[in-house]
Design a protein around this motif. Sequence first.
Motif, PDB file in Angstrom:
ATOM      1  N   LEU A 429       0.832  -1.209   0.000  1.00 52.07           N
ATOM      2  CA  LEU A 429       0.000   0.000   0.000  1.00 52.07           C
ATOM      3  C   LEU A 429       0.862   1.252   0.000  1.00 52.07           C
ATOM      4  O   LEU A 429       0.570   2.233  -0.699  1.00 52.07           O
ATOM      5  N   TYR A 430       1.932   1.221   0.779  1.00 50.07           N
ATOM      6  CA  TYR A 430       2.849   2.378   0.851  1.00 50.07           C
ATOM      7  C   TYR A 430       3.448   2.684  -0.519  1.00 50.07           C
ATOM      8  O   TYR A 430       3.498   3.844  -0.947  1.00 50.07           O
ATOM      9  N   HIS A 431       3.911   1.654  -1.209  1.00 49.77           N
ATOM     10  CA  HIS A 431       4.543   1.851  -2.512  1.00 49.77           C
ATOM     11  C   HIS A 431       3.519   2.012  -3.638  1.00 49.77           C
ATOM     12  O   HIS A 431       3.889   2.382  -4.750  1.00 49.77           O
ATOM     13  N   GLY A 432       2.248   1.737  -3.338  1.00 51.24           N
ATOM     14  CA  GLY A 432       1.193   1.833  -4.338  1.00 51.24           C
ATOM     15  C   GLY A 432       0.212   2.948  -4.047  1.00 51.24           C
ATOM     16  O   GLY A 432       0.543   4.135  -4.193  1.00 51.24           O
ATOM     17  N   PRO A 433      -1.003   2.601  -3.602  1.00 53.51           N
ATOM     18  CA  PRO A 433      -2.052   3.612  -3.430  1.00 53.51           C
ATOM     19  C   PRO A 433      -1.698   4.757  -2.484  1.00 53.51           C
ATOM     20  O   PRO A 433      -2.183   5.874  -2.668  1.00 53.51           O
ATOM     21  N   TRP A 434      -0.873   4.491  -1.469  1.00 55.47           N
ATOM     22  CA  TRP A 434      -0.536   5.564  -0.531  1.00 55.47           C
ATOM     23  C   TRP A 434       0.518   6.518  -1.077  1.00 55.47           C
ATOM     24  O   TRP A 434       0.784   7.553  -0.471  1.00 55.47           O
ATOM     25  N   GLY A 435       1.140   6.188  -2.176  1.00 57.80           N
ATOM     26  CA  GLY A 435       2.111   7.084  -2.793  1.00 57.80           C
ATOM     27  C   GLY A 435       3.288   7.433  -1.898  1.00 57.80           C
ATOM     28  O   GLY A 435       3.779   8.566  -1.920  1.00 57.80           O
ATOM     29  N   GLY A 436       3.763   6.469  -1.140  1.00 63.87           N
ATOM     30  CA  GLY A 436       4.920   6.710  -0.275  1.00 63.87           C
ATOM     31  C   GLY A 436       4.606   7.516   0.968  1.00 63.87           C
ATOM     32  O   GLY A 436       5.517   8.068   1.594  1.00 63.87           O
ATOM     33  N   ASP A 437       3.331   7.583   1.360  1.00 61.62           N
ATOM     34  CA  ASP A 437       2.923   8.364   2.533  1.00 61.62           C
ATOM     35  C   ASP A 437       2.449   7.411   3.624  1.00 61.62           C
ATOM     36  O   ASP A 437       1.319   6.915   3.589  1.00 61.62           O
ATOM     37  N   ALA A 438       3.313   7.148   4.600  1.00 64.53           N
ATOM     38  CA  ALA A 438       2.992   6.203   5.667  1.00 64.53           C
ATOM     39  C   ALA A 438       1.982   6.751   6.658  1.00 64.53           C
ATOM     40  O   ALA A 438       1.528   6.026   7.545  1.00 64.53           O
ATOM     41  N   ARG A 439       1.605   8.024   6.520  1.00 62.64           N
ATOM     42  CA  ARG A 439       0.599   8.579   7.429  1.00 62.64           C
ATOM     43  C   ARG A 439      -0.739   7.861   7.284  1.00 62.64           C
ATOM     44  O   ARG A 439      -1.569   7.894   8.204  1.00 62.64           O
TER      45      ARG A 439
END
Length: 447
Positions: A429-439
């Motif tokens: 999810l971090y590398h995909g839909p979240w676009g590198g945003d762990a928030r």
Amino acid sequence: MSNPGQADPTPITSARQLAEWFASGAKPRARWRIGTEHEKFGFRRDTLAPPGYEERGIRAVLEGIMAKGWDPIEDQGRLIGLTRGAASVSLEPGGQLELSGAALANLHETRIELAAHLRDVHEVAAPLGLGFAGMGFHPLVAREAMPWMPKSRYAIMRRYMPLKGALGLDMMLRTATVQVNLDFADEADMVEKLRVSLALQPLATALFACSPFLEGRPSGFLSLRGRVWTDTDPDRTGIPACVFEEGFGFERFAEFVLDVPMYFVAREGRLLDVAGASFRDFIAGRVPALAGIPATMGDVQDHVTTVFTDVRLKRYLEMRGADAGSAPMLLAQPAFWVGLLYDDAAQKAARALTRGWTLEEIRQLRLDAPREGLAARIAGRSLQEVARDALAIARDGLTARGLGEEAYLAPLDEIALSGKTQAERLLQLYHGPWGGDARAALPFAEL
């Protein structure tokens, strides 16, 4: 962590007394119960910051739950926990909220208890603008930005921890776990359960891995919580060699516990800081700070709560190797261990699964599993292969109980089949839909 002060004033003069206290926990199978504990991280919905104790924070959460029929636990006049019957709600150092559940007859009762607790927490936290998330390590906040809860034992540990390991304060402030407490029939049964569960604790670390982030970025570990425990305090953590020695039993574990350095002694509602002192010296009257204060069974029982081995013996056994996670995973953890250890045939099969593993191999696996997850290897096999075998054994054990509890293993079946842990799905999810945003991780993991 436990709340000290349930003092037994009986003087303690030998390890044998502690061994007898451990042995007093033995129960016939008909009285075996399941006690589940889990921790969770609070976060403010608007900023994702961890709530402090004051200012519509953790104290307000405790007060709200207390209004639902719980009794207060106080430390120097501050509310730091709750109790109702055999269950309690307590605080970890960084404000992680912990439910220590009652000793229940089956996993269906555990599910009902968990659902009721999460409902209470949500009802209290929502008006405060708070949520609570199930993960093994806080995904966003630096150690220095975490709040400290006003609990006396934590002040002592805060001073002492950095003297013994690089990551002890991270363990206190930024980790969260789920554990199950299980009974034993007698000394021989305790020994076999303890050996099997210690050998398989790295597998639990891999299966339940749910902590891949450090301060908003991938850490390189799937269970950063598991990694933290490898550099916390070697005097009181890990896999004690004595458990696998010939002749091991209650008395040998008691001797081990007396060699673990102390943190504190409770007297008159206060904790005396004696961190690093020897309990043996305390018994012998050789600790200057405790001159004239006799050691009691209550003191050694408090001391046992500061032993942080991967599986801890009290008057029951505590399985301590798993990250906190989603609600289904909080139920899967007790299901896994009940399946392995509460049926004779399953327990023997679990022992056979680990037979031939050396202490050195198990300790190496403990180091490898937090980073490699189910790809870690022991005795020529991957943990994914071991997981499939262990889950088949656990399912048979639960089926033999005849209560329909095997359904709670479903999340683990999917992980063992795919090889993808909760942590790896979070990274996708971090590398995909979240676009590198762990928030996004905290609201995603909200319970």
